[in-house]
Structures are given as C-alpha cells and as structure tokens.
Design a protein around this motif. Structure first.
Motif, short mmCIF file in Angstrom:
data_model
loop_
_atom_site.label_atom_id
_atom_site.label_comp_id
_atom_site.label_asym_id
_atom_site.label_seq_id
_atom_site.Cartn_x
_atom_site.Cartn_y
_atom_site.Cartn_z
N PRO A 14 0.83 -1.21 0.00
CA PRO A 14 0.00 0.00 0.00
C PRO A 14 0.86 1.26 0.00
O PRO A 14 2.05 1.22 0.36
CB PRO A 14 -0.80 -0.12 1.31
CG PRO A 14 -0.68 -1.56 1.71
CD PRO A 14 0.64 -2.03 1.20
N PHE A 15 0.26 2.39 -0.36
CA PHE A 15 0.97 3.67 -0.37
C PHE A 15 1.51 4.02 1.02
O PHE A 15 2.54 4.65 1.16
CB PHE A 15 0.02 4.80 -0.78
CG PHE A 15 -0.29 4.83 -2.25
CD1 PHE A 15 0.69 5.08 -3.18
CD2 PHE A 15 -1.59 4.63 -2.69
CE1 PHE A 15 0.40 5.14 -4.53
CE2 PHE A 15 -1.90 4.69 -4.04
CZ PHE A 15 -0.90 4.93 -4.97
N GLY A 16 0.77 3.68 2.05
CA GLY A 16 1.08 4.15 3.40
C GLY A 16 0.30 5.40 3.77
O GLY A 16 0.19 5.74 4.95
N ILE A 17 -0.25 6.07 2.76
CA ILE A 17 -1.01 7.30 3.01
C ILE A 17 -2.26 7.01 3.82
O ILE A 17 -2.60 7.74 4.75
CB ILE A 17 -1.38 7.98 1.68
CG1 ILE A 17 -0.13 8.35 0.89
CG2 ILE A 17 -2.25 9.21 1.92
CD1 ILE A 17 -0.41 8.78 -0.53
N ASP A 18 -2.93 5.90 3.49
CA ASP A 18 -4.20 5.59 4.14
C ASP A 18 -4.04 5.38 5.64
O ASP A 18 -4.91 5.75 6.44
CB ASP A 18 -4.86 4.38 3.49
CG ASP A 18 -3.92 3.18 3.37
OD1 ASP A 18 -2.71 3.36 3.55
OD2 ASP A 18 -4.41 2.08 3.07
N ARG A 19 -2.90 4.80 6.06
CA ARG A 19 -2.67 4.60 7.49
C ARG A 19 -2.53 5.92 8.22
O ARG A 19 -3.02 6.09 9.33
CB ARG A 19 -1.41 3.76 7.70
CG ARG A 19 -1.52 2.32 7.21
CD ARG A 19 -0.26 1.55 7.52
NE ARG A 19 -0.33 0.18 7.02
CZ ARG A 19 0.66 -0.71 7.13
NH1 ARG A 19 1.79 -0.35 7.73
NH2 ARG A 19 0.51 -1.93 6.66
N VAL A 20 -1.84 6.86 7.58
CA VAL A 20 -1.68 8.17 8.20
C VAL A 20 -3.02 8.87 8.28
O VAL A 20 -3.36 9.47 9.31
CB VAL A 20 -0.65 9.02 7.41
CG1 VAL A 20 -0.48 10.39 8.07
CG2 VAL A 20 0.69 8.31 7.33
N VAL A 21 -3.79 8.81 7.21
CA VAL A 21 -5.12 9.44 7.19
C VAL A 21 -5.99 8.87 8.30
O VAL A 21 -6.67 9.62 9.02
CB VAL A 21 -5.79 9.24 5.82
CG1 VAL A 21 -7.24 9.69 5.85
CG2 VAL A 21 -5.02 9.99 4.73
N ALA A 23 -5.04 7.56 11.10
CA ALA A 23 -4.53 7.99 12.41
C ALA A 23 -4.92 9.44 12.71
O ALA A 23 -5.13 9.81 13.86
CB ALA A 23 -3.02 7.83 12.45
N VAL A 24 -5.02 10.26 11.67
CA VAL A 24 -5.35 11.67 11.86
C VAL A 24 -6.81 11.85 12.23
O VAL A 24 -7.16 12.66 13.11
CB VAL A 24 -5.05 12.48 10.58
CG1 VAL A 24 -5.54 13.92 10.71
CG2 VAL A 24 -3.56 12.46 10.28
N GLY A 25 -7.68 11.10 11.58
CA GLY A 25 -9.11 11.33 11.77
C GLY A 25 -9.50 12.67 11.18
O GLY A 25 -9.06 13.04 10.09
N ASP A 26 -10.31 13.42 11.91
CA ASP A 26 -10.76 14.73 11.42
C ASP A 26 -10.28 15.86 12.32
O ASP A 26 -10.95 16.88 12.46
CB ASP A 26 -12.28 14.75 11.28
CG ASP A 26 -12.99 14.43 12.59
OD1 ASP A 26 -12.30 14.18 13.59
OD2 ASP A 26 -14.24 14.43 12.61
N ASP A 27 -9.12 15.68 12.93
CA ASP A 27 -8.56 16.69 13.84
C ASP A 27 -8.15 17.93 13.04
O ASP A 27 -7.21 17.88 12.26
CB ASP A 27 -7.36 16.11 14.57
CG ASP A 27 -6.82 17.03 15.65
OD1 ASP A 27 -7.20 18.22 15.66
OD2 ASP A 27 -6.01 16.58 16.47
N ALA A 346 0.68 15.50 9.75
CA ALA A 346 0.47 14.22 9.06
C ALA A 346 1.45 14.14 7.90
O ALA A 346 1.44 14.98 7.00
CB ALA A 346 -0.97 14.12 8.56
N ALA A 347 2.33 13.14 7.93
CA ALA A 347 3.37 12.98 6.91
C ALA A 347 3.54 11.50 6.63
O ALA A 347 3.57 10.68 7.56
CB ALA A 347 4.69 13.60 7.37
N THR A 348 3.69 11.14 5.37
CA THR A 348 3.74 9.74 4.96
C THR A 348 5.18 9.25 4.87
O THR A 348 6.01 9.88 4.21
CB THR A 348 3.07 9.55 3.59
OG1 THR A 348 1.72 10.01 3.67
CG2 THR A 348 3.07 8.09 3.18
#
Length: 385
Positions: A14-21, A23-27, A346-348
């Motif tokens: 996977p890109f790895g982007i989705d995991r960061v997204v 973890a961030v949620g909607d903060d 948030a950084a990938t």
C-alpha cells in the motif's frame, strides 16, 4: 475453497497514506501534509465547461473510445510547443482515465512478463506497483543528493541497463522528490535508452511546476529520444483538476494502437463531461498555472526556511519535500508517528516508494495547506524530535 491471492500482488505494498489518514481522523489542528492534494483552485473556465457539459448528450456517450478529437488536437498542440514534433491526433494521441491509467496501458503495450523497467529511487509508489502489476520487474537507480538537491548519476543509470531492460519509466519533476532532470541527465537517459534499445515512458504530470528558474526540457525534444518516448500527461497537478480523472498518452503510431486497445479494454472511455472541462483548461486564455506555481513556490520556500538545519532535500519542482528520518536517528515510520503525535503534522513515510533511498524519508506535501497554517511548521517538526 477458493485459493488466495495471486502471485501478482505478492510484492505490491500500500501507499502508506491511508494509514496516516486513519490515524489523523478529522482533527483540524493537524497539518495535512500526507497526501498529494492541493487547495489551489482549478481554472474557472474548466469548471464552467464541465458544468455545461453535464447532461449534454454529446458528453454522455461511449464514443469516441480514444477521446474527443478536439481534446486530442489540443494535446497534440501542447506537445508540439514542448517538443517541436507534430503528433497526429488521430493515431498518436489517446485520451485516458487519468495519466496513471495511461501509464498502465503504456506498460501493457511495451513490456512483457519478466522484462525490466528502470525507475529512479525515490519514485512514486503508483509507478513502481504498476510495473509489478503487468508482471515486469522494477530496477531502481538511486538518486543522489548534491548541493542539497536531487541528482541522477549517469554511471548509475548506465549500470542499471541489462539485456532484459525493455523500458524506462521516469517523471520530471518527480514525485515524491521534486527532482527535475537536467539536460545532462536527459542526455544520460538518451544514451542508456539507445544502449538498451528500449522505450522511455515519460510521466509529464507535473511538467509545469518548476521553481528557481529551472529550465524545462521534454525528453522527446532530443531527436534520438523522439521515436522512443511515450508521453503520459494529465490535468491533476498542473491544472489542479484531480477529480476530473482525465489524462493522455502520446507517442509513435507503431505503439499507440496497442496503447489504445489497452485503454479501451480497461476503461473504455474517459468521462465525457470531464473531457469538456479539460479541453477548456488546455485551450483557455488563462490556465492559472503561473499563479499556482508562485503560490506553491512560496510554500516550499517557507518550509525550506523553517526546516533550516534539518536534513531535507530541496525540491526543484512539484508539491512535496523529503525529510531524512535516518539522518535524524530513526526509521521513517517512527518519524511519521512522532510528527503526528508530537508535532500535529500528518506525513507519509516513503517505505514503499523505492528500494534503498526512499525508505529513509518522510514526505511533507506543501500544496494543500495555506501559508497561514504552514507558518510554525519548523517548530512542530522540532517538537517531534
């Protein structure tokens, strides 16, 4: 019981982007620097033309499979300006469902199972894994850092060529590094392609996003590369039209017929009303690119200033900058976690974006957040350290 995954996906990450997204949620306090989006608006003419085309019968058809003739003519005109070459819009230009759909079609048309495709390290994970999807083998040429900028070493490129080399898949400016090929580097590509007798698949998706007076050069403008080059373009980055999902492939007629077949049997046709918007963007009086580039450069400059003293590489173009986690004494996934938990960034991590070089880095995208929110990013990064 149905058997499990095919071998085709064994090495695709996977890109790895989705995991960061996730973890961030909607903060809202988090700086969103993990995904390659932009808040700079598309050309108003493109938005208007798209709205006008919705519900229009001509824009609600399967035909023409390879894109409207008017849009193919506009692409041919753009390429003639960049390369000096005359592309036949009927036989040498195909409109695709985004530049990456065109990339997969071009790979299907040029490489067979087990062939090798040369890419830089770092490079976009979507490019690497499309090579794997078609059954080919990615071969990485590591970019080096010289004078704080990314560079391609000609000897390393030459050493990557083997009898199995069938294509090179290169991007300039490149994601995620922001590396822009110099004339000398394109010359090395020319020599390596000649030696390998292979295709050059050129991702031109960000070709107008250049900083600091860097000169643009399309590889097909080299006479020796013109018959080998397949250009993969689109409007997602230059024109800020990510949601339109329209791109193109252009190259010699001898291969474009097969690329057209691959595109037709994959997506059949790009969205008709999106094509209308793209035509307006390519032919309008003001595409807004110059102003957008000024804005993105100001954000890049702010990051460069605020991160002074930290191990990052200055991008010569594009939307992102890479920060060296290993030079800071940790792995990239750990730095990504710290940036989020301690710095609210948030950084990938670039784990899947290369072989030896990319996994050292995390990517900071500066195209999404405005200057007002980016101020203080250096303090946030240092808090994470």
């Amino acid at each position: 019981m149905v058997r499990g995954r095919t071998g085709r996906f064994a090495r695709i990450q996977p890109f790895g982007i989705d995991r960061v997204v996730a973890a961030v949620g909607d903060d809202p306090a988090v700086l969103r620097m993990e995904n390659l989006d932009t808040d700079v608006a598309p050309p108003p003419s493109a938005v208007a033309a798209t709205r006008d085309a919705v519900g229009n019968q001509a824009a609600n058809s399967w035909l023409p499979f390879t894109g409207t003739l008017a849009l193919r003519q506009a692409v041919a005109a753009k390429l003639r300006h960049q390369t000096g070459l005359s592309y036949d819009p009927r036989t040498e230009v195909v409109i695709t469902g985004g530049a990456l759909a065109g990339m997969l079609s071009a790979l299907l048309a040029t490489v067979d199972h087990g062939d090798e495709v040369i890419l830089t390290d770092p490079t976009y994970a979507g490019m690497i894994n499309r090579v794997r999807l078609v059954g080919a083998v990615p071969v990485f040429v590591p970019l080096i850092v010289s004078g704080g900028r990314w560079r391609l070493h000609p000897d390393r490129l030459a050493a990557a060529v083997t009898p199995r080399t069938r294509a090179m898949l290169l991007m300039s400016p490149s994601m995620p590094s922001g590396h822009v090929f110099s004339d000398a580097e394109w010359g090395a590509v020319r020599d390596a392609c000649h030696h390998a007798d292979c295709w050059l698949l050129y991702d031109a998706a960000m070709d107008r996003i250049l900083f600091d007076g860097v000169t643009y050069r399309h590889p097909a403008s080299f006479p020796e590369l013109a018959p080998r080059t397949i250009t993969l373009g689109g409007v997602s980055k230059n024109y800020r039209m990510i949601g339109w999902r329209v791109g193109w492939a252009a190259g010699p007629a001898e291969v474009m017929g097969d690329i057209a077949l691959a595109a037709i049997y994959n997506t059949t046709v790009a969205s008709g009303f999106s094509q209308a918007g793209v035509l307006a963007a390519l032919t309008g009086a003001d595409d807004g690119i110059a102003g957008a580039v000024r804005e993105w450069k100001s954000r890049r400059d702010l990051l460069v200033s605020e991160l002074d003293g930290l191990p990052f590489v200055v991008p010569d173009g594009g939307w992102s900058l890479l920060l060296d986690a290993e030079a800071l004494g940790m792995r990239a996934p750990e730095l990504s976690r710290r940036l989020l938990s301690e710095g609210r960034i948030a950084a990938t991590p670039m784990t899947a974006w290369g072989q030896d070089v990319a996994p050292r880095y995390v990517r900071l995208v500066y195209a999404t957040e405005p200057i007002s929110r980016l101020r203080g990013v250096g303090q946030r990064v240092r808090a994470a350290l």
